[in-house]
Each structure stands twice: as C-alpha cells, then as structure tokens.
Design an enzyme around this catalytic site. Structure first.
Site, PDB file in Angstrom:
ATOM      1  N   HIS A   8       0.846  -1.112  -0.170  1.00  9.95           N
ATOM      2  CA  HIS A   8       0.008  -0.117   0.059  1.00  9.95           C
ATOM      3  C   HIS A   8       0.857   1.146  -0.195  1.00  9.95           C
ATOM      4  CE1 HIS A   8       1.248   0.622   4.297  1.00  9.95           C
ATOM      5  NE2 HIS A   8       0.762  -0.730   4.569  1.00  9.95           N
ATOM      6  N   GLU A  82      -2.363  -7.441   6.955  1.00 13.51           N
ATOM      7  CA  GLU A  82      -1.171  -7.348   7.421  1.00 13.51           C
ATOM      8  C   GLU A  82      -0.940  -8.360   8.662  1.00 13.51           C
ATOM      9  OE1 GLU A  82       1.990  -7.273   7.363  1.00 13.51           O
ATOM     10  OE2 GLU A  82       2.595  -5.232   7.356  1.00 13.51           O
TER      11      GLU A  82
END
Length: 218
Positions: A8, A82
């Site tokens: 990201h 994550e």
C-alpha cells in the site's frame, strides 16, 4: 498465474515507524495518495484480470486509482491483511520489542509456523489465510492478479512460498510503499519470484543462490 503483490501507499504510521496492523487502520498521507495515483502508470505493462485489497483502509485507497483506470472491481479479502502485531501493536518498529515482530514473522517463513506472535496469531494462521486468498484467485482462472497488501505479509509469504527466495533475502529487503514483487506459479505447483521491486530474482540453481538479485527487470 502471474501474481503481483503490491504494498500500500504511505500512511501516517509508516512515517512514525509504528507497528500499526489492526483493522481498519489509518488512511494514506498526501504522499501515499500520490503513490496510489501513480500505480496505474507503474503497472501499465501488466494485463491485470483481477484486483484484490485487504480489509484495511490503506490498501483499498491504494487500489482505487488502479481499479478506476482498469475498470476492475476491488475484491476485499481479510486474508491478505497485515500480519497482526498482537501485544506489539503501535510499538515503534525500531525498539527491541518492535523488532520482535519481524523476528517472529520471519521465523514463520523458516518453517516455525507453530510460533505465535505475542498476543496474536500463529504462523500457520497467518500463512494459511494468505494462502486461501491466493488459491481463490488462482481458481478464478485469472491470468494476472494484483493484490494490494502489506509489507511484512508480502515479504514473509514470499519467503515461505517462493522456491527461489530465502528468508535472508526477504529479511534484508524492506518493501517500499507501492513496491511490487512479481511471482509466477500456482498453489499446486509452487511459486517462483520473477522480480523484487524491479530487480530480477534468479531462479534457484540458475545463475546463483536462491534469492540473488541479478539486475533491473525489463
């Protein structure tokens, strides 16, 4: 299948160096928004059939410009979020306790998947959820898939699953915001890393040891 694993764009927690892994997480900084806006151009040569993002806000905001440019639906999946920091959440990554996060995560990639993040998930759980989303994408018949995910999750999954990337290689190479690792393979036949942020990765036994970066990818 060709698999593009994309980190990201920059977040405020990246700037502050914090372990920020909880859902929904922060959005992007102005630089992160600019990085996301540049992603369609950076991936212009890739014929992407399917686009995935995690359940965290930052990946979905990173995916949005690419989705708009290609007319793709963003498939949001929790499995590629994550690696959970558990009790280490929001600690500075440079502290001894913060460094325990990556030590634990790369131990998973080395095969110690029963090890658990303090107050968090085990390696078997973390790699298993990531595997499930990759398997879903492969089963869809898509030839090229982009997954907007997270730095630790991408590096650890690649080290665990790519035949030509070892833990030492992945641990020594942090992934930049909107950095891309390109792999090729299938869940049944296995995976080979083709490039790591633009550097060609040598196949095992072809030109050097596993994970040797040979130069800039074309």
């Amino acid at each position: 299948m060709r698999l593009l694993l994309v980190r990201h764009g920059q977040t405020p927690s990246n700037v502050d160096g914090l372990l920020d892994t909880a859902v929904p997480g922060p959005g992007l900084t102005p630089l992160g928004e600019a990085q996301a806006a540049a992603l369609p151009g950076a991936l212009a040569e890739e014929d992407i059939d399917a686009l995935y993002a995690s359940t965290l806000v930052r990946t979905q905001r990173t995916a949005a410009p690419l989705a708009a440019a290609r007319g793709l639906e963003v498939r949001v999946r929790d499995g590629i979020r994550e690696l959970s920091a558990g009790d280490l959440e929001l600690l500075p990554g440079h502290t001894p306790e913060g460094r325990r996060y990556l030590r634990t995560a790369f131990a998973w990639a080395s095969g110690d998947t029963a090890l658990r993040m303090p107050g968090g998930e085990s390696g078997a759980q973390a790699l298993g959820r990531y595997d499930a989303v990759v398997a879903e994408a492969a089963a869809s018949g898509a030839r090229t898939v982009a997954m907007i995910s997270h730095g630790a999750a991408i590096r650890v999954w690649t080290a665990a699953r790519a035949a030509n990337v070892d833990v030492a290689f992945a641990a020594a190479r942090p992934l930049s915001n909107t950095g891309v690792i390109i792999l090729e393979g299938t869940p049944s036949d296995g995976w080979k890393a083709l490039s790591w942020e633009g550097a060609v990765v040598a196949p095992a036994g072809e030109g050097g040891p596993a994970g040797e970066a040979l130069g800039t990818a074309p």
